[in-house]
Design an enzyme around this catalytic site. Structure first.
Site, mmCIF file in Angstrom:
data_model
loop_
_atom_site.group_PDB
_atom_site.id
_atom_site.type_symbol
_atom_site.label_atom_id
_atom_site.label_comp_id
_atom_site.label_asym_id
_atom_site.label_seq_id
_atom_site.Cartn_x
_atom_site.Cartn_y
_atom_site.Cartn_z
ATOM 1 N N ASP A 265 0.811 -1.219 0.000
ATOM 2 C CA ASP A 265 0.000 0.000 0.000
ATOM 3 C C ASP A 265 0.845 1.270 0.000
ATOM 4 O O ASP A 265 2.030 1.252 0.350
ATOM 5 C CB ASP A 265 -0.925 0.022 1.225
ATOM 6 C CG ASP A 265 -0.143 -0.042 2.530
ATOM 7 O OD1 ASP A 265 0.864 -0.798 2.586
ATOM 8 O OD2 ASP A 265 -0.512 0.660 3.486
ATOM 9 N N GLU A 266 0.194 2.349 -0.390
ATOM 10 C CA GLU A 266 0.719 3.710 -0.288
ATOM 11 C C GLU A 266 2.142 3.897 -0.818
ATOM 12 O O GLU A 266 2.992 4.492 -0.134
ATOM 13 C CB GLU A 266 0.640 4.194 1.170
ATOM 14 C CG GLU A 266 -0.777 4.209 1.700
ATOM 15 C CD GLU A 266 -0.890 4.823 3.095
ATOM 16 O OE1 GLU A 266 -1.707 5.741 3.241
ATOM 17 O OE2 GLU A 266 -0.166 4.412 4.018
#
Ligand code: NAG
Ligand code: NAG
Ligand code: NAG
Ligand code: NAG
Ligand code: NAG
Ligand code: NAG
Length: 626
Positions: free
Chosen positions: A362-363
């Site tokens: 993620d991210e």
């Protein structure tokens, strides 16, 4: 006729709460019950086949039932309904017999957890039938919730009430099955989960949690029929997991506090996994990467980029180097990066027997890679973007996970934000976009939308020297904004952060249990599309939580999600489950969790439970004429 319809309405909307079946959490799929109070015999016992983990579970629940001696906290409504007074059975229940079809079935993804529980009147023995041991465990939990204790009475036959003794020790004077009964026998419960993946995610990198707190969390999960502990072990802030093949990661990367290294040893992991397994809870590890890896740099600076710098160098969000303080991303162009990632994934996969493995993903913050000149040169030379590098990284990572014979879960970002060609056998955990975005692309999904199921939200900003809080009067709203609000007639709904607004928290407000309960994971999906939903997970990111606040952050809100996932947001007749119906059960369940050693937070004044519906936002019309 009029009287009849009122009675019918009462019976469906507000069953008398003295009935144990109306207090079950999570509510079973189907319950038939009667009006007989059935005493447990003092020689009551639970029996079943001699298979691994079953005798242990029987001992556990025998102890729980005899210690708990539950007297409902939630008052019945309407009070003093004499006609509703059940009859006491002349016979007692001598035993509960367990029958299991497939005694060898291991605990695994999508295992059958259904059960049928029969509590007859006039026969000595009840039965609990299930396909697997894991269904048995769910049924034992339900059975434990059916049992209540009779209050001690004084000479006048009234309930004995003593003044609170400030020095009293917890009164677990175990008197066996004496004065325990099941209020509304005969009972037949047929039950099975709506979703097979019912999880809770805990982040042990932002703050460390001792093993005993993790074990207590697993107890509470089992009480709520949750079956997946998603352990977000590592992140940028710390790397607490000791690995034999890469000991330097925890040696350097774990927190050190008061001359202790806050780590999980191989033995700790084994204890957690075994403890959970016995309770029907699988443990899925997550090693987040390529972002969220600042802690790796403490031992391997050379395989990371942009570590140890302020995450907002120019003060501007679009220039950020990480999603929050604690920068650092794995360098996607170095062979050494993959050598270490391979080692880590291979060893972690071997520590956790479950077939699922969470690879994070993620991210990604592309600006973090841009800090490294060799990465920039590589991108020029290969005409590659940051998204291309993410793809390269994830495909290699997924290869390592596959090589370990595991099915990968990753956060949804790579697919729903960056549109990468992630293979369809990878499960996506959805947190920021609607479930439908991933589902429509044909991925299996675990639902964790932050607007419903992030339990960390609502505690304000945690950055240092955040002067935005020093605001004595509401700030002026810019003229253009004010005009737009006026035009759309939403001025009344507009609040600045300190004055009725977000409180400086990215995902505020706090998700109340009602909000958690309300998540419709299959919202706007066709039946076929909804089949891609494996279930969901509540998530507790630990920036503002450590063991001192663990229970109150999690419980009883995670229980609201547990019912959502086990029972389903809609009942078998496609009627939406009602918060009004759940409230009294939730109220009682919270006190029950307290008695079971889980420090679940208070939801209402005790007065509300003892004055049913008086605290409801709307007083039920059905009672207004009474
Ligand atoms: C009292 O209990 C009886 C039996 O359960 C039920 O039929 C009746 O509706 C209840 N009366 C009221 C006023 O709730
Ligand atoms: C990295 O590995 C690839 C393929 O195994 C190889 O072609 C390349 O030369 C290696 N690069 C370095 C810098 O070692
Ligand atoms: C570089 O990649 C972009 C797409 O990302 C493409 O449009 C462009 O033609 C490529 N340039 C070269 C020189 O290959
Ligand atoms: C993965 O499965 C294959 C085939 O069953 C087996 O040969 C291999 O040893 C397994 N690898 C691991 C790491 O378990
Ligand atoms: C705190 O932030 C304010 C506003 O940015 C700044 O003026 C001040 O110097 C900061 N204080 C410290 C101790 O850094
Ligand atoms: C429901 O899904 C359709 C497409 O399947 C989409 O066009 C519509 O915007 C969605 N509605 C909501 C409220 O999300």
């Amino acid at each position: 006729m009029k009287l009849f319809s009122l009675t019918a309405a009462l019976a469906t909307a507000f069953p008398s709460f003295t009935l144990a079946t109306s207090l079950l959490w999570p509510v079973p799929q189907s319950i038939e019950s009667g009006h007989v109070e059935l005493e447990l015999d003092t020689s009551f016992h639970i029996s079943g086949p001699d298979i691994e983990h079953l005798q242990d579970a029987i001992d556990r629940y025998t102890q729980l039932i005899t210690n708990e001696r539950w007297i409902p906290v939630q008052a019945p409504f309407p009070a003093n309904n004499q006609t509703a007074k059940p009859k006491r059975s002349r016979t007692t229940l001598g035993a509960l017999k367990i029958l299991i079809e497939d005694e060898d079935q291991i605990l695994e993804h999508q295992v059958d957890e259904s059960y049928v529980l029969d509590i007859p009147v006039g026969k000595d023995t009840g039965t609990l039938r299930s396909k697997t041991l894991w269904g048995t465990l769910r049924g034992l939990e339900t059975f434990s919730q059916l049992v209540q204790a009779r209050p001690n009475l004084n000479e006048d036959g009234k309930e004995e009430i003593d003044d609170y003794d400030q020095d009293e020790e917890p009164d677990y004077d175990n008197v066996g099955f004496e004065e325990l009964y099941i209020p509304n026998a005969p009972i037949r419960i047929k039950d099975a989960p709506k979703y097979t993946h019912r999880g809770l995610m805990l982040d042990t990198s932002r703050n460390y949690f001792p093993v005993k707190d993790i074990l207590r969390t697993i107890d509470a999960m089992a009480f709520n029929k949750m079956n997946v502990f998603h352990w977000h072990i590592t992140d940028s802030q710390s790397f607490p997991l000791q690995l034999k093949t890469a000991p330097e990661l925890a040696h350097q990367g774990a927190y050190k506090l008061h001359q202790r290294r806050l780590v999980y040893t191989k033995n700790d992991v084994k204890n957690i996994v075994e403890y959970a397994y016995k309770r029907g809870v699988r443990v899925i590890p997550e090693i987040d990467m390529p972002a969220h890896t600042g802690s790796w740099a403490l031992s391997h600076k050379d395989i990371t980029t942009c570590t140890g710098v302020h995450y907002l160098p120019g003060g501007d969000w679009s220039e950020r180097l990480a999603a929050e303080p604690g920068t650092g991303q794995l360098n996607p162009i170095k062979n050494k990066t993959y050598q270490i990632v391979d080692k880590v994934i291979t060893e972690v996969a071997s520590l956790f027997p479950d077939s699922l493995f969470h690879g994070g993903g993620d991210e990604p913050v592309y600006k973090c890679w841009n800090q490294d000149q060799s990465v920039v040169d590589y991108m020029k030379e290969h005409n590659a973007t940051g998204v291309d590098l993410l793809n390269t990284f994830l495909q290699k990572e997924l290869g390592f996970i596959r090589k370990s014979n595991k099915t990968a879960i990753i956060w949804e970002d790579a697919v729903t934000n960056d549109n990468l060609p992630i293979p369809k056998d990878v499960i996506l955990q959805v947190w920021i976009n609607p479930v439908q975005n991933a589902v429509k692309k044909g991925y299996k999904v675990i639902a964790s939308n932050y607007n419903f199921w992030y339990l960390d939200c609502g505690h304000g900003g945690w950055g240092g020297n955040d002067t935005s809080y020093d605001e004595q009067v509401p700030p002026a709203i810019p003229k253009a904004v004010a005009a737009a609000l006026e035009k759309n007639q939403v001025s009344d709904n507009y609040n600045t952060p300190n004055w009725g607004g977000s409180g400086g928290d990215w995902c505020s407000p706090f998700k109340t249990w009602q909000r958690v309960y309300s998540y419709d994971v299959a919202f706007n999906l066709t039946e076929i599309e909804a089949e891609n939903i494996l279930g969901g997970e509540v998530a507790l990111w630990a920036e503002q939580t450590d063991e001192t606040a663990l229970d109150v952050r999690l419980w009883p809100r995670a229980a609201a999600a547990a019912e959502n996932m086990w029972s389903g947001r809609y009942d078998e007749n496609s009627v939406k489950r009602d918060i009004g119906d759940a409230m009294p059960r939730m109220f009682d369940w919270r006190y029950r969790l307290l008695k079971r050693g889980i420090r679940a937070e208070a939801l209402q004044p005790l007065w509300c439970g003892q004055n049913p519906h008086m605290c409801d936002a709307t007083y039920p019309a059905v009672f207004q004429s009474m």
